[in-house]
Design an enzyme around this catalytic site. Structure first.
Site, PDB file in Angstrom:
ATOM      1  NE  ARG A  61      26.444  75.523  56.934  1.00 28.79           N
ATOM      2  CZ  ARG A  61      27.048  76.705  57.107  1.00 28.79           C
ATOM      3  NH1 ARG A  61      28.356  76.756  57.262  1.00 28.79           N
ATOM      4  NH2 ARG A  61      26.344  77.823  57.138  1.00 28.79           N
TER       5      ARG A  61
ATOM      6  CB  CYS B 139      29.670  81.358  52.244  1.00 26.99           C
ATOM      7  SG  CYS B 139      29.770  83.040  52.882  1.00 26.99           S
TER       8      CYS B 139
END
Length: 287
Positions: free
Chosen positions: A181, A242
């Protein structure tokens, strides 16, 4: 003799020995990504450590924003904490199912609102079950607590502050998402988000801090090594990020165990930064 915590991380042995202490509040802070079933609240209803209450990260949040599980106001948090039976003198132990995915977020939230008598259960429910310790589906009788919040703004960063940091480089940014990611090799699960990372940020997936077999957190030298291998300088302040502000707190907790507390969380995280707009995005590996 009043109960006190041995540190910010407690063992299953310690918790088992103190389950019946009147001043102990156990919180199940388990969390799952949207669309994953059964949801964490359903898991809790089926099986939890005796006496535990469910800390619902999505409910205990600011509902005046479209961003997920952002910190609530201090006044709202006071009400949530009291409903969970937490008072300012309570000893709180937080766990999640895998070991250290979302328990850090609950630990950080309590500390951000002024409650430092809080610890994380090492290995979480996973280790507790592996040891054959008791679980129940019975909901505890909760006596309403009396909690007065004291918000610490230094624990949180906004999008504007992170944008400003791109020029000042005053703080290191470290991202707890998976490497795929971070590099944009994997697409984001939340629809409409761009892929990649905040320019100049480092990457340390949150699960790199735990033993994959047991869920227990690594020892302090191994924690330090993981951060240093990711490029972190322990002498400089840190912003943890995050996907949506949950697993960033696992990094924050790991740094705390390693003696580093000049760490803030970008609460909007990639769910805010990755939206179409004027926030710059990098792809590829960290430099």
């Amino acid at each position: 003799m009043s109960l006190s915590l041995p540190g910010s991380l407690v063992s299953s042995e310690w918790l088992a020995a103190h389950l019946d202490d009147a001043n102990l509040v156990i919180l199940d802070g388990s969390f799952k990504l949207p669309g994953v079933t059964p949801i964490a609240a359903e898991d809790f209803a089926a099986r939890h450590i005796p006496g535990a209450r469910f800390f619902d990260i999505d409910r205990i949040a600011d509902h005046d924003t479209t961003l997920p599980h952002m910190l609530p106001s201090a006044a709202a948090f006071e009400g949530y904490a009291a409903d969970l039976g937490i008072s300012n003198d309570s000893i709180v132990v937080v766990y999640d199912t895998p070991g250290l995915m979302s328990a850090g977020r609950v630990w950080w939230t309590l500390r951000t609102f002024g409650h430092d008598k809080v610890a994380v259960l090492d290995g979480g429910l996973r280790k507790w079950l592996a040891e054959g310790r008791p679980v129940t589906d019975a909901l505890p009788a909760v006596t309403k607590g009396s909690f007065r919040a004291s918000f610490d703004p230094s624990a949180v960063r906004s999008k504007a502050q992170v944008l400003g940091n791109l020029d000042s480089h005053a703080e290191q940014v470290i991202d707890a998402r998976s490497a795929g990611r971070f590099t944009a090799d994997e697409k984001e699960a939340r629809p409409g988000l761009r892929s990649g990372h905040i320019p100049g940020s480092l990457n340390l997936p949150f699960n790199a801090l735990t033993n994959p077999e047991t869920g227990e957190i690594l020892d302090i030298p191994a924690i330090r090594k993981a951060f240093e291998t990711a490029g972190l300088d322990f002498s400089k302040p840190v912003i943890a990020s995050c996907g949506s502000g949950v697993t960033a707190a696992a990094l924050t907790f790991g740094l705390h165990l390693a003696g580093k507390d000049d760490v803030a969380i970008y609460d909007g995280a990639w769910t805010e930064w990755g939206q179409p707009g004027d926030t710059p995005v990098e792809t590829g590996s960290a430099k």
